[in-house]
Every structure is written in C-alpha cells, then in structure tokens.
Scaffold this active site. Structure first.
Site, PDB file in Angstrom:
ATOM      1  N   GLN A  15       9.376   3.607  -6.399  1.00  0.00           N
ATOM      2  CA  GLN A  15       9.590   4.367  -5.157  1.00  0.00           C
ATOM      3  C   GLN A  15       9.407   3.526  -3.899  1.00  0.00           C
ATOM      4  O   GLN A  15      10.209   3.605  -2.966  1.00  0.00           O
ATOM      5  CB  GLN A  15       8.625   5.560  -5.117  1.00  0.00           C
ATOM      6  CG  GLN A  15       8.920   6.608  -6.188  1.00  0.00           C
ATOM      7  CD  GLN A  15      10.373   7.036  -6.173  1.00  0.00           C
ATOM      8  OE1 GLN A  15      10.894   7.430  -5.139  1.00  0.00           O
ATOM      9  NE2 GLN A  15      11.030   6.910  -7.315  1.00  0.00           N
ATOM     10  N   GLY A  88       3.026  -2.184 -10.552  1.00  0.00           N
ATOM     11  CA  GLY A  88       1.722  -2.164 -11.178  1.00  0.00           C
ATOM     12  C   GLY A  88       1.615  -0.979 -12.101  1.00  0.00           C
ATOM     13  O   GLY A  88       2.416  -0.046 -12.020  1.00  0.00           O
ATOM     14  N   ARG A  97     -11.777   3.030 -14.215  1.00  0.00           N
ATOM     15  CA  ARG A  97     -11.351   1.991 -13.279  1.00  0.00           C
ATOM     16  C   ARG A  97     -11.230   0.639 -13.988  1.00  0.00           C
ATOM     17  O   ARG A  97     -10.326  -0.137 -13.749  1.00  0.00           O
ATOM     18  CB  ARG A  97     -12.368   1.887 -12.136  1.00  0.00           C
ATOM     19  CG  ARG A  97     -11.887   0.951 -11.054  1.00  0.00           C
ATOM     20  CD  ARG A  97     -12.923   0.755  -9.988  1.00  0.00           C
ATOM     21  NE  ARG A  97     -14.005  -0.075 -10.472  1.00  0.00           N
ATOM     22  CZ  ARG A  97     -14.979  -0.522  -9.692  1.00  0.00           C
ATOM     23  NH1 ARG A  97     -15.025  -0.183  -8.437  1.00  0.00           N
ATOM     24  NH2 ARG A  97     -15.919  -1.283 -10.194  1.00  0.00           N
ATOM     25  N   ASN A 130      -1.903  -1.302  -6.734  1.00  0.00           N
ATOM     26  CA  ASN A 130      -3.358  -1.079  -6.779  1.00  0.00           C
ATOM     27  C   ASN A 130      -3.987  -1.406  -8.125  1.00  0.00           C
ATOM     28  O   ASN A 130      -3.326  -1.260  -9.140  1.00  0.00           O
ATOM     29  CB  ASN A 130      -3.622   0.393  -6.438  1.00  0.00           C
ATOM     30  CG  ASN A 130      -3.550   0.586  -4.947  1.00  0.00           C
ATOM     31  OD1 ASN A 130      -4.123  -0.187  -4.194  1.00  0.00           O
ATOM     32  ND2 ASN A 130      -2.837   1.626  -4.529  1.00  0.00           N
ATOM     33  N   ASP A 158      -3.318   1.362   6.098  1.00  0.00           N
ATOM     34  CA  ASP A 158      -4.579   1.906   6.599  1.00  0.00           C
ATOM     35  C   ASP A 158      -4.713   1.624   8.095  1.00  0.00           C
ATOM     36  O   ASP A 158      -5.138   2.481   8.877  1.00  0.00           O
ATOM     37  CB  ASP A 158      -5.746   1.279   5.825  1.00  0.00           C
ATOM     38  CG  ASP A 158      -5.531   1.369   4.324  1.00  0.00           C
ATOM     39  OD1 ASP A 158      -5.444   2.486   3.812  1.00  0.00           O
ATOM     40  OD2 ASP A 158      -5.391   0.316   3.664  1.00  0.00           O
ATOM     41  N   ARG A 161      -2.428   3.856  10.003  1.00  0.00           N
ATOM     42  CA  ARG A 161      -2.983   5.219  10.015  1.00  0.00           C
ATOM     43  C   ARG A 161      -4.077   5.340  11.066  1.00  0.00           C
ATOM     44  O   ARG A 161      -4.162   6.344  11.782  1.00  0.00           O
ATOM     45  CB  ARG A 161      -3.562   5.543   8.627  1.00  0.00           C
ATOM     46  CG  ARG A 161      -2.502   5.842   7.581  1.00  0.00           C
ATOM     47  CD  ARG A 161      -3.094   5.839   6.178  1.00  0.00           C
ATOM     48  NE  ARG A 161      -2.133   6.332   5.204  1.00  0.00           N
ATOM     49  CZ  ARG A 161      -2.260   6.172   3.888  1.00  0.00           C
ATOM     50  NH1 ARG A 161      -3.306   5.514   3.389  1.00  0.00           N
ATOM     51  NH2 ARG A 161      -1.354   6.660   3.074  1.00  0.00           N
ATOM     52  N   HIS A 186      -8.741  -1.937   0.079  1.00  0.00           N
ATOM     53  CA  HIS A 186      -7.769  -0.856   0.227  1.00  0.00           C
ATOM     54  C   HIS A 186      -8.165   0.259  -0.758  1.00  0.00           C
ATOM     55  O   HIS A 186      -7.618   0.386  -1.841  1.00  0.00           O
ATOM     56  CB  HIS A 186      -6.351  -1.361  -0.075  1.00  0.00           C
ATOM     57  CG  HIS A 186      -5.349  -0.244  -0.158  1.00  0.00           C
ATOM     58  ND1 HIS A 186      -4.993   0.532   0.918  1.00  0.00           N
ATOM     59  CD2 HIS A 186      -4.652   0.253  -1.204  1.00  0.00           C
ATOM     60  CE1 HIS A 186      -4.125   1.449   0.544  1.00  0.00           C
ATOM     61  NE2 HIS A 186      -3.905   1.303  -0.751  1.00  0.00           N
ATOM     62  N   SER A 237       2.387   8.422  -0.766  1.00  0.00           N
ATOM     63  CA  SER A 237       2.917   8.031   0.543  1.00  0.00           C
ATOM     64  C   SER A 237       3.814   6.809   0.397  1.00  0.00           C
ATOM     65  O   SER A 237       3.340   5.684   0.464  1.00  0.00           O
ATOM     66  CB  SER A 237       1.770   7.730   1.500  1.00  0.00           C
ATOM     67  OG  SER A 237       0.663   7.215   0.800  1.00  0.00           O
TER      68      SER A 237
HETATM   69  P1  NDP Z   1       5.282   3.170  -6.328  1.00  0.00           P
HETATM   70  O1  NDP Z   1       6.423   2.319  -5.953  1.00  0.00           O
HETATM   71  O2  NDP Z   1       5.102   4.471  -5.633  1.00  0.00           O
HETATM   72  O3  NDP Z   1       3.900   2.355  -6.166  1.00  0.00           O
HETATM   73  C1  NDP Z   1       3.786   1.041  -6.656  1.00  0.00           C
HETATM   74  C2  NDP Z   1       2.388   0.536  -6.527  1.00  0.00           C
HETATM   75  O4  NDP Z   1       1.988   0.504  -5.167  1.00  0.00           O
HETATM   76  C3  NDP Z   1       1.337   1.365  -7.263  1.00  0.00           C
HETATM   77  O5  NDP Z   1       0.433   0.455  -7.879  1.00  0.00           O
HETATM   78  C4  NDP Z   1       0.670   2.107  -6.148  1.00  0.00           C
HETATM   79  O6  NDP Z   1      -0.685   2.375  -6.426  1.00  0.00           O
HETATM   80  C5  NDP Z   1       0.715   1.090  -5.055  1.00  0.00           C
HETATM   81  N1  NDP Z   1       0.469   1.591  -3.715  1.00  0.00           N
HETATM   82  C6  NDP Z   1      -0.154   0.897  -2.734  1.00  0.00           C
HETATM   83  N2  NDP Z   1      -0.239   1.586  -1.634  1.00  0.00           N
HETATM   84  C7  NDP Z   1       0.324   2.762  -1.864  1.00  0.00           C
HETATM   85  C8  NDP Z   1       0.511   3.912  -1.076  1.00  0.00           C
HETATM   86  N3  NDP Z   1       0.111   4.013   0.156  1.00  0.00           N
HETATM   87  N4  NDP Z   1       1.143   4.942  -1.633  1.00  0.00           N
HETATM   88  C9  NDP Z   1       1.565   4.879  -2.884  1.00  0.00           C
HETATM   89  N5  NDP Z   1       1.402   3.813  -3.677  1.00  0.00           N
HETATM   90  C10 NDP Z   1       0.777   2.782  -3.179  1.00  0.00           C
HETATM   91  O7  NDP Z   1       5.221   3.435  -7.872  1.00  0.00           O
HETATM   92  P2  NDP Z   1       6.397   3.714  -8.919  1.00  0.00           P
HETATM   93  O8  NDP Z   1       5.699   4.197 -10.134  1.00  0.00           O
HETATM   94  O9  NDP Z   1       7.506   4.458  -8.307  1.00  0.00           O
HETATM   95  O10 NDP Z   1       6.956   2.265  -9.188  1.00  0.00           O
HETATM   96  C11 NDP Z   1       6.224   1.274  -9.834  1.00  0.00           C
HETATM   97  C12 NDP Z   1       7.210   0.347 -10.474  1.00  0.00           C
HETATM   98  O11 NDP Z   1       6.472  -0.760 -10.971  1.00  0.00           O
HETATM   99  C13 NDP Z   1       7.947   0.985 -11.651  1.00  0.00           C
HETATM  100  O12 NDP Z   1       9.312   0.753 -11.505  1.00  0.00           O
HETATM  101  C14 NDP Z   1       7.371   0.245 -12.862  1.00  0.00           C
HETATM  102  O13 NDP Z   1       8.318   0.077 -13.884  1.00  0.00           O
HETATM  103  C15 NDP Z   1       7.022  -1.065 -12.225  1.00  0.00           C
HETATM  104  N6  NDP Z   1       6.073  -1.891 -12.937  1.00  0.00           N
HETATM  105  C16 NDP Z   1       6.331  -3.212 -12.895  1.00  0.00           C
HETATM  106  C17 NDP Z   1       5.544  -4.102 -13.535  1.00  0.00           C
HETATM  107  C18 NDP Z   1       5.914  -5.511 -13.485  1.00  0.00           C
HETATM  108  O14 NDP Z   1       6.702  -5.897 -12.632  1.00  0.00           O
HETATM  109  N7  NDP Z   1       5.357  -6.349 -14.351  1.00  0.00           N
HETATM  110  C19 NDP Z   1       4.355  -3.665 -14.280  1.00  0.00           C
HETATM  111  C20 NDP Z   1       4.137  -2.264 -14.238  1.00  0.00           C
HETATM  112  C21 NDP Z   1       4.980  -1.411 -13.571  1.00  0.00           C
HETATM  113  P3  NDP Z   1      -1.196   3.784  -7.030  1.00  0.00           P
HETATM  114  O15 NDP Z   1      -0.838   3.751  -8.489  1.00  0.00           O
HETATM  115  O16 NDP Z   1      -2.662   3.727  -6.776  1.00  0.00           O
HETATM  116  O17 NDP Z   1      -0.476   4.854  -6.261  1.00  0.00           O
END
Ligand code: NDP
Length: 324
Positions: A15, A88, A97, A130, A158, A161, A186, A237
C-alpha cells in the site's frame, strides 16, 4: 553528477509503495533526475507487482527512464543510489514483539548482505518497514562496507503529525510552525518535543500557552496517531506515510532550509547521551544528501526522562534482535 538516479523500492506491491511511487516519479524527491526504478517484493506478490508496473507505464511519467521488477535483491540492488525499504513482515495477532524482530531481522540481514555486495558504496537507505529503527540498525550493521551515515529510518510522519497538531492548536498554517523534534523510536515511546520550536517566530510554549496540553494530550496524540487513523479508516495511514517518505528523501537530498531542522532516525554517535549504535530519531539539518545532528540544544528534566524511556525501548529491541 549524472542526470539519472537508480532507486529501489522494496515492498513495492504494498500500500505505501503504491502511494509513494507517483510522488517519486513526479520529481518530488530528486527533482528532474531521470529515474531507473527497481521494484522488489516477495515472489507471492509477483502478479501484483506486474500490475503496478502496468500502471506505471500508463502513468507515462517523463522522469521514468526504466523499470525492473522482481524478488531477487542481488539483481535489483545492483548499483542503486537510493534504496527505500517499505517491505516488511506485518505483526499478526498473538505475535510477540521478539518474533516480529526475528522475522524482520532475517529479512533485513539478507537485504543488508545484498546491499553490501552490489549497491553503490555511497548508496543511501531509508527504512519504513516496522520496527523501522531496529530493522535499519540490522541493515546498517550487515552492510558493513557502506558508511553508517548513509542509513536512516522514517520518523518524518511523526514529525509532520506534530507540526500539524501545533498548527491546528495555534490556528495558523503549517509553514508558520518550525523546529519541532521527534526523539527516539518510531513507536508509542517516541518523544515529540516542542521546546525548541516556534510558531510565527515565537516559542511554541509561549504562543500556545497551555502547559497541560503540551505535556500530555499533545504528546499522546502524536504517539498514538497511527492507531487513531487505523480505527477511523479501518486501514493504516498509507497516504500520509508515503508523503513523509517523500519529505524525508527530498530534504535529505536537497537540504533543509536555513535555520530549520527536521527529524530523522539515524545512527547515534553519542549525541544527547544516547548510546552509540542505535538508530535514533534526532533533529538534523541536511545538505547535499548528508545530515548533521543538531548540537547544543538544552534538554530539560522532563525531556531527559522521555528520551530515557524511548532509549530503553530501543536498547531492548536491539538486544532481542541481536540475540536471535
Ligand atoms: P504497507 O505498505 O501498508 O506497510 C509496509 C510497512 O511499512 C509495514 O512494515 C508497516 O508497518 C510500515 N509502516 C511504517 N510506517 C507506517 C505507517 N505510518 N502506516 C502504515 N504502515 C507503516 O504494507 P502492505 O502489507 O500493503 O505491503 C507490504 C509489502 O511488503 C507487501 O507487498 C509484502 O509482500 C512486502 N514484503 C516484502 C518483503 C521483502 O521485500 N523481502 C518481505 C515481507 C513483505 P506495520 O506493519 O507496523 O503497519
């Protein structure tokens, strides 16, 4: 200086990646540099990633010079100038955690090794996924041949915000508020500090004149804003996170304005009594894709205690991540 820049975005099928790519490709991070874009995600996301690539073609962005997509770091990090780590493993219900730190730690070790081997030695990294600070620390410690000053984690959301809450409270515009600080992690232990900031050139504390608000509700609101958005939107967000990624990269690359600083989580050098070797959010000034931690700010007892709490959390995340 060429007129091209090689940028890799991980988690590009997700996203935040989706919201960030249009900002990148309209020159909002690196001006009119042509972009050789590399999009990385896990193999399971391959079809989505292809869909993103189709939309990028349809965007007909004049700045987009080339695109590569895939799941192999060694291919996609080759000669990168900038890597943005959005991908991630998300926290699932019931997960400790420590489990999250271990899973993401392994991802960031693997990516750190690839970065170390194939990226440019002056490559700059920004970690968003994260737990961002600790993921970034693992990346920096693994990619040993790249200077520690080239690594950062995102606390700009942050920071933004905090500015926005002060502007709302003061009834002024965003550009009237300057030099708030996010210290530390964060996470909900971050410390949004208004002691060195101004509204329309006047100290924030003087201008707002509400100590109870600034020392309690304001801090809590910023710390827990992610949860507030999640509850309302039933989704995290994303738009504001992508915007903060853009702001972070733009200011790092083009520099901060004279007399102004922003917050970035960077490798600690002992400044403000924070132990060496944490990725810690500090006030920084930037120029030419370099940052300097702002020195000499007076830290009062209230702030010292808040900084101690977020430092403790980062030390314990580090201990958990490195004990795995
Ligand atoms: P997002 O794109 O919404 O978020 C991605 C990461 O950003 C999460 O770890 C999320 O943490 C973090 N994050 C940091 N700040 C914010 C914030 N303000 N709001 C929301 N998220 C924040 O997640 P999706 O699940 O849509 O996309 C993740 C993508 O990563 C997927 O396509 C997945 O396949 C990919 N992925 C890639 C990997 C790689 O490249 N090796 C490994 C694992 C996954 P939090 O979870 O705390 O919201």
């Amino acid at each position: 200086e060429t007129d091209e820049i090689n940028v890799c975005v991980t988690g590009a099928a997700g996203q935040i990646g989706y919201a960030f790519l249009p900002l990148l490709l309209t020159g909002q991070c690196f001006g009119d540099k042509k972009i050789n874009l590399r999009l990385l995600d896990v193999p399971q996301a391959e079809s989505i990633l292809q869909g993103v690539e189709l939309e990028l073609q349809d965007g007909a962005y004049p700045l987009l010079k080339s695109i590569k997509t895939g799941s192999d770091e060694t291919t996609l990090f080759k000669d990168v100038d900038v890597a943005v780590f959005i991908g991630g493993f998300p926290r699932k219900p019931g997960m400790e955690r420590k489990d999250l730190l271990t899973i993401n730690g392994n991802i960031f070790k693997k990516q750190g090794q690839a970065l170390d081997t194939v990226a440019k030695k002056n490559c700059k990294s920004l970690v968003v996924a994260n737990p961002a600070n600790t993921n970034c620390l693992i990346l920096a410690e693994t990619a040993k041949s790249i200077p520690k000053q080239n690594f950062s984690a995102l606390t700009r959301l942050d920071h933004n915000r905090a500015i926005s809450q002060i502007a709302l409270k003061a009834g002024c515009s965003i550009t009237d508020v300057k030099n708030v600080i996010i210290w530390g992690n964060h996470s909900t232990t971050q410390y949004p500090d208004v002691n060195h900031g101004t509204v329309l050139g006047k100290r924030i504390r003087q201008f707002i004149n509400d100590e109870a608000y600034l020392n309690n509700a304001f801090i809590e609101r910023v710390q827990k804003r992610g949860g507030e958005v999640l509850a309302a939107r039933k989704n995290s967000s994303v738009m504001s996170a992508a915007n903060a990624v853009k702001d972070h990269l733009h200011d790092w690359y083009f520099g901060t304005k004279q007399g102004e600083f922003v917050s970035m989580a960077v490798y600690s050098d002992g400044s403000y009594g924070v132990p060496n070797g944490l990725i810690f959010s500090y006030p920084v000034t930037c120029s030419n894709f370099n940052y300097k931690i702002v020195q000499g700010l007076h830290i009062d007892e209230f702030s010292k205690e808040k900084i101690r709490i977020t430092t403790e959390e980062l030390l314990s995340e580090k201990a958990d991540a490195f004990s795995a």
